[in-house]
Design a protein around this motif. Sequence first.
Motif, PDB file in Angstrom:
ATOM      1  N   LEU B 152      29.805  41.345  42.192  1.00  0.00           N
ATOM      2  CA  LEU B 152      29.778  40.845  43.571  1.00  0.00           C
ATOM      3  C   LEU B 152      31.137  40.268  43.951  1.00  0.00           C
ATOM      4  O   LEU B 152      31.664  40.506  45.048  1.00  0.00           O
ATOM      5  N   ILE B 153      31.720  39.547  43.013  1.00  0.00           N
ATOM      6  CA  ILE B 153      33.055  39.008  43.268  1.00  0.00           C
ATOM      7  C   ILE B 153      34.048  40.165  43.393  1.00  0.00           C
ATOM      8  O   ILE B 153      34.928  40.156  44.249  1.00  0.00           O
ATOM      9  N   ILE B 155      33.535  43.063  44.565  1.00  0.00           N
ATOM     10  CA  ILE B 155      33.433  43.700  45.871  1.00  0.00           C
ATOM     11  C   ILE B 155      34.029  42.801  46.951  1.00  0.00           C
ATOM     12  O   ILE B 155      34.605  43.272  47.925  1.00  0.00           O
ATOM     13  N   SER B 156      33.924  41.481  46.747  1.00  0.00           N
ATOM     14  CA  SER B 156      34.422  40.557  47.762  1.00  0.00           C
ATOM     15  C   SER B 156      35.924  40.333  47.683  1.00  0.00           C
ATOM     16  O   SER B 156      36.519  39.810  48.612  1.00  0.00           O
ATOM     17  N   LEU B 157      36.526  40.681  46.543  1.00  0.00           N
ATOM     18  CA  LEU B 157      37.970  40.492  46.415  1.00  0.00           C
ATOM     19  C   LEU B 157      38.691  41.692  47.003  1.00  0.00           C
ATOM     20  O   LEU B 157      38.446  42.813  46.571  1.00  0.00           O
ATOM     21  N   PRO B 158      39.580  41.472  47.957  1.00  0.00           N
ATOM     22  CA  PRO B 158      40.353  42.612  48.449  1.00  0.00           C
ATOM     23  C   PRO B 158      41.274  43.140  47.351  1.00  0.00           C
ATOM     24  O   PRO B 158      41.737  42.359  46.506  1.00  0.00           O
ATOM     25  N   PHE B 160      44.315  44.034  47.223  1.00  0.00           N
ATOM     26  CA  PHE B 160      45.654  43.476  47.062  1.00  0.00           C
ATOM     27  C   PHE B 160      45.602  42.117  46.370  1.00  0.00           C
ATOM     28  O   PHE B 160      46.492  41.775  45.580  1.00  0.00           O
ATOM     29  N   LEU B 161      44.524  41.373  46.615  1.00  0.00           N
ATOM     30  CA  LEU B 161      44.403  40.064  45.988  1.00  0.00           C
ATOM     31  C   LEU B 161      44.144  40.196  44.490  1.00  0.00           C
ATOM     32  O   LEU B 161      44.671  39.431  43.686  1.00  0.00           O
ATOM     33  N   ILE B 164      47.452  40.813  42.978  1.00  0.00           N
ATOM     34  CA  ILE B 164      48.283  39.608  42.925  1.00  0.00           C
ATOM     35  C   ILE B 164      47.806  38.677  41.818  1.00  0.00           C
ATOM     36  O   ILE B 164      48.597  38.141  41.044  1.00  0.00           O
ATOM     37  N   ILE B 167      48.787  40.009  38.478  1.00  0.00           N
ATOM     38  CA  ILE B 167      50.220  39.790  38.254  1.00  0.00           C
ATOM     39  C   ILE B 167      50.462  38.331  37.878  1.00  0.00           C
ATOM     40  O   ILE B 167      51.179  38.029  36.924  1.00  0.00           O
ATOM     41  N   ARG B 221      26.924  49.329  40.006  1.00  0.00           N
ATOM     42  CA  ARG B 221      25.757  49.025  40.833  1.00  0.00           C
ATOM     43  C   ARG B 221      24.932  50.280  41.105  1.00  0.00           C
ATOM     44  O   ARG B 221      23.703  50.251  41.131  1.00  0.00           O
ATOM     45  N   ILE B 279      47.510  50.496  48.930  1.00  0.00           N
ATOM     46  CA  ILE B 279      47.586  49.047  48.757  1.00  0.00           C
ATOM     47  C   ILE B 279      48.131  48.699  47.378  1.00  0.00           C
ATOM     48  O   ILE B 279      49.051  47.904  47.235  1.00  0.00           O
TER      49      ILE B 279
END
Lengths: 334, 343
Positions: B152-153, B155-158, B160-161, B164, B167, B221, B279
């Motif tokens: 779930l996390i 899917i919620s994390l974009p 690019f984030l 980052i 990294i 899922r 991205i």
Amino acid sequence: MTEPGEIPLEAPREAPREAPLEAPGTRLGRLRATAWRAWDSDILYSFLRSPVTILAAVVALTLVAASLAAPMIAPTNPFALETVDLMAAFTPPVWMEGGSWDYVLGTDDQGRDLLSAILYGMRISLFVGVASVLFAMVLGVGLGLLAGYAGGWIDGLLMRIADVQISFPAILIALLIDGVARGLLPREVHHEVAIWVIIFAIGAPGWVQYARTVRGSTMVEKNREYVMAAHIMGVHPVVIALRHVLPNAMGPVLVIATIHLAIAVITEATLSFLGVGLPPTEPSLGTLIRIGNDFLFSGEWWITLFPGVALVLLVLSVNLLGDWLRDALNPKLR
Amino acid sequence: MGAPRGIRSPCSRGEPMVAFIVRRLLQSVLVMLTVALVGFALFTYVGDPVNNMVGQDTSLADRERLREELGLNDPFPVQFARFVVNAAQADFGISYRHGRPVEDLLIERAPATLELSFAAGLFALVVGVPMGIYTALNRHGWLSKAFLTVSLIGISLPTFLIGILLILVFSVWLGWLPSFGRGETVQIGWWSTGLLTRDGLVALILPAITLGLFQMTLIMRLVRAEMLEVLRTDYIKFARARGLSARAINFGHALKNTLVPVITITGLQLGSVIAFAIITETVFQWPGMGLLFIQAIEFVDIPVMAAYLVLVAFLFVLINLIVDILYFVVDPRLRVQGGGAGL
């Protein structure tokens, strides 16, 4: 939507019929009936049963309220140049060495207070998200009603377009729309209208899911007796579609809209991060992360991390609410 | 669908299959022409191609001559036809920004994107499928719940984030893995590969995880949902009643029937992987086609934009076509209906 006929055994079901008796027709009476229906509903029941959902709702509401009230609660206004102190640039968060209570979460490269920037940024992110969802919803619901109600070649054409469009990722279409807008508009004009271009670019590809869902429900509903009755009474087809058919198709639409909101916020953040979204003068959460990304290696991790955490909290809580709403409105899944 | 069903050979009803393929081909051509029209409209109406090619002091007469030479004064259908013919031969003109033929730029960048997408897809499948099976079989185990929370996390994390954060942790804080570029590459003909050097492989890890994470959660899922669905069916109950071992039931019967939709979705997702590579490539400064496209948008480099658009659309149409045909081959029910509706 929960249909009363489905659960005939439940006793409190009779209550809504009682409530209007107290003051039939008055506004208060109707309000009381509505309130009782809300209290008595399966939706509230399933909401109270799920601690995760309650937590998500609290987080989401807090974030929305905080961003709406940003001008009042933010320590500084990150857009007002006179309050920004360049000397304070790269101040770390308060619990680290060199941090200060003036800047709880630290500052960015221009000395802007990060907490304030996040609050204002979330405002912009939410505005773009909600506006593009509304745009997609109006477009999609309209076209879905049209396709389902009119049928024939209109239906065929719209659904073929939907088939083709759904096979391309929304982000690609958004990038393309943004690129075209950049080419068509002079630079200064583009800066002015960038936010509307982004809303259009994110919203436009989103219509398909709304349209498909509403079309499906419309095709079922339009053969029901109440629609025929309305026809016979001479109600205009547009009125039938909007006042009689649409309310019965709104449940799934709400679910899609909630999940779409999370996606729209992510898409906006992504576009801004890629540098093709909002201009740096109106930093959304994505823009803040983009700014911070330049300083990741020099040790100023907080400029990236805190806006990122805010973004994740927002998206995660909205996603959780969407998941819950989907399950609550669809008794078959339980 | 039951396990001991009489399986017909895919070709037993050859005729509707051919009709279906022809219809899908026509549809694909139509889609490609539409995309080409968008690409062509970009060329024609966004910015003036002549302005982008000549200097400030070129006289109006010279401009007009160039215009005539480029065929920009021809009627619309003639110009469009020329664009389509050129595009079909992978000729998209000269990049405004790089001053080189667009097709050269794309060919140069393609291996980076393809290797990254392939690695990401592999990661998603190899990790996602077992996790999906595990969470379906042990529905209430704490590890299953942990997997689901993580998904779930995820899917919620974009995207690019995720990049980052990876990294930040693995490059900045721990210093284990490189954070940008492809590392050392080896040239094999026109294909430059990073898969043969240690440096290149190490550089691939973070970008591949970043790009593959979303697909991984999706696959997990999906496998879980399909497994749960199949495990409820009568033939599984029957298999249990027959006294088959749990292993035979779960993997021999349930998993096999789960894999059809999984393969379909994975195939369809291949296109998104390439799109989302834009991205990931930006985050990791990965010198692929996506980075080229983003830079083209920033600098309004129309030929590159149009070429990328047509290329990606072509990939999408091709993947969709292959998946549809495979579906038709694999699922007999579609053939009975005469191959309509699609998914």
